[in-house]
Motif scaffolding. Structure first.
Motif: not given
Length: 378
Positions: A81-90
């Motif tokens: 699906n080409k969904t961009k999954v962005v992780f942040s924080g720790e």
């Protein structure tokens, strides 16, 4: 123009084309068929027979197989699906044993926790506290039971005994565990938010705009019972670009264009033991979530992005091929081989339906005889 508004104009959702429609139905067919075959062939062996001798090894083997199948979903989200999954924080360590709390923006938030769990080598050991009506779903309800999800009625006087009984079975630190809890108890809507704000004003509680007031009793029960066997609590805040997706949006790949997950790792020592103080801690945590989402709406991102890398396309493809190959073999055996395979499938379906309906799980033989001995001694 503000940065958030500019990004929203550039990130329109994908249109539902005939190709996406066909691809979505194909993926859903694959996922349903693989789930069914894995459950009916493996559950009697690993979740029933092996459990008669060892709960630990039953859970280890079931977690491995569950993770093998569940990895199909992040593959769908991020690669197909080409969904961009962005992780942040720790950036959290791999293979920890944790309690995970998250906000509940929409009906599919829980699915995007799989993207984090896969990166941490814990995909197969994720479990959820979920509403009991989901146990009635065909095929998936069987899976929720086999993999020991905790079903609740969302009435504490009914749920307390059920939760405590299940949580007590999760206290072995050697058993893999990612227990996910959504303290809001339901997904976020404007109507629910307004109702919660009125309640907050009447009772002197913080007024929240982007999350609902958390229900504290279930969270405290989890912390109280599992405290000695957990490595940490993960506080995950989820937000979406454009609009919140539905299940079918995920299947057809029309939304979301981006999913953002902000992760905080909290040592258990930082969470108070006393119930009243624990409740206050949870309320403060949701105030922080509310502020994080407000900032996300203003700026289009959470702070400290880029804590996790992309999934390996090769690994995702290999996993997908393995699952489909196993399912193909099982399907051949079911339709074109000995009649005994058909008998096995029918009996397996009957067992799964019975076990799910009556919440039955086998007790290890040695524990059963020990409990008989204790009763006789009394």
């Amino acid at each position: 123009m503000e940065p958030s508004k500019t990004s929203e104009l550039k990130l329109n959702h994908y249109p539902l084309t005939p190709l996406r429609l066909l691809r979505g139905f194909a993926c859903l067919t694959v996922y349903l068929s693989t789930a069914f075959m894995f459950l009916v062939y493996f559950s009697p062996v690993f979740a029933a027979f092996l459990r008669l001798f060892s709960i630990h090894y039953s859970r280890k083997s079931s977690s491995f197989l569950f993770g093998l199948w569940l990895a199909l979903w992040p593959f769908l989200f991020e690669k197909i699906n080409k969904t961009k999954v962005v992780f942040s924080g720790e950036r959290v360590p791999e293979k920890e044993r944790v309690l995970l709390i998250a906000n509940h923006r929409t009906e599919v938030d829980w699915m995007y926790l799989w993207d984090l769990a896969l990166r941490k080598g814990c995909l197969g050991c994720i479990k959820y506290v979920l509403k009991s009506s989901l146990m009635k779903l065909p095929v998936f309800g069987w899976g929720f039971h086999v993999f020991e999800f905790i079903s609740v009625e969302r009435k504490w006087e009914v749920d307390e005994n059920i939760m405590r009984k299940m949580l007590l079975t999760f206290t072995d630190p050697l058993d893999p565990l990612w227990l996910a809890v959504f303290p809001e108890g339901t997904d976020f809507t404007e109507q629910k938010c307004i109702k919660g704000q009125r309640y907050a004003v009447e009772n002197g509680l913080p007024v929240l705009n982007n999350v609902l007031l958390p229900k504290t009793r279930g969270f405290h029960a989890c912390v109280e019972i599992l405290r000695g066997s957990l490595d940490a609590v993960y506080d995950v805040t989820i937000a979406y670009k454009n609009r919140c997706p539905t299940f079918m949006d995920n299947v057809f790949g029309v939304e979301p264009s981006e999913v953002h997950l902000h992760v905080r790792r909290i040592p258990l020592d930082n969470i108070p033991s006393l119930e009243s103080e624990c409740n206050t801690w949870l309320l403060n945590t949701f105030q922080l979530k509310d502020k994080l989402i407000s900032d996300f709406i203003s700026h289009g991102h959470f702070p400290n992005e880029g804590t996790e890398g992309e999934l390996s396309t090769v690994k995702c493809l290999v996993n997908c091929i393995i699952v489909i190959a196993i399912t193909s073999v099982f399907s051949y055996l079911a339709f074109f081989s000995s009649v005994w395979f058909k008998v096995y499938i029918v009996m397996s379906c009957a067992y799964l339906a019975f076990a799910t309906a009556f919440n039955f799980r086998p007790t290890p033989i040695f524990e059963y005889f020990k409990s008989l001995g204790r009763k006789k001694s009394c």
